[in-house]
Every structure is written in structure tokens, then in C-alpha cells.
Design an enzyme around this catalytic site. Structure first.
Site: not given
Length: 99
Positions: A42, A24
Site C-alpha cells: 500500500n 494485497r
């Protein structure tokens, strides 16, 4: 004809070893570098999902990056893209990690 001026939006999901490998953070950095807005997060299923918005050439760059590169420790097995559409104007500003 160049598609660089056209604005696109696309949703994505990345499969493989993409959690616990700073995926990320690297996605957020790459999106900021190329001028794409959106978000990444996520999932409970071990994938990473998100949305990209920006000039078509920058979105295409991110699609390739999400499919082939990712973070240094990640291992991408496949990436799916959906809901691709053209935009009259960006619907988001900046790129963020969602939790």
C-alpha cells in the site's frame, strides 16, 4: 512465436478502492497461482504499488488481473505499468507483501 519463455519485469500502480479490501492478499495469491515473483504494498496516497517478474505470459495475465479484476471488494479505476524490461534470470524468489 510464443513469448511465454521470455522473462519480464514490470512495476505497477493500481488506483481506485484498493486499500482495506484485501487487495494485497489476493494479489499475492494470484501471483503464486500463476508463477510470478515480486512484491506488493500500500502507499500513503491510497494506491497499491508493486513489481512483477516471471514468464511473459504469466506477467501479461497479472497485468490484466491488476487492471480488471483485483480483489472481490475492490474497484479499480486505472492501473499504470512502467519500467517493463526483459530479464536474463529472475531477480526475486516468491511473492511477498511489503509494509
Amino acid at each position: 512465436m510464443s513469448t511465454g519463455r521470455q522473462l519480464l519485469s514490470v512495476d505497477f500502480e493500481v488506483f481506485g478502492r484498493v486499500q482495506g479490501v484485501c487487495f494485497r492478499m489476493y494479489t499475492e495469491q494470484e501471483a503464486a497461482r500463476v508463477g510470478v515473483t515480486g512484491w506488493v504494498k500500500n502507499t500513503g496516497g491510497g494506491t497499491v504499488v508493486g513489481q512483477l517478474q516471471g514468464p511473459a505470459d504469466a506477467v501479461e495475465h497479472m497485468k490484466t488481473w491488476l487492471s480488471k479484476k483485483g480483489s472481490p471488494s475492490s474497484h479499480i479505476t486505472r492501473t499504470s505499468f512502467s519500467n517493463e524490461r526483459t530479464l536474463a534470470a529472475l531477480e526475486m524468489s516468491g511473492f511477498s507483501t511489503r509494509f
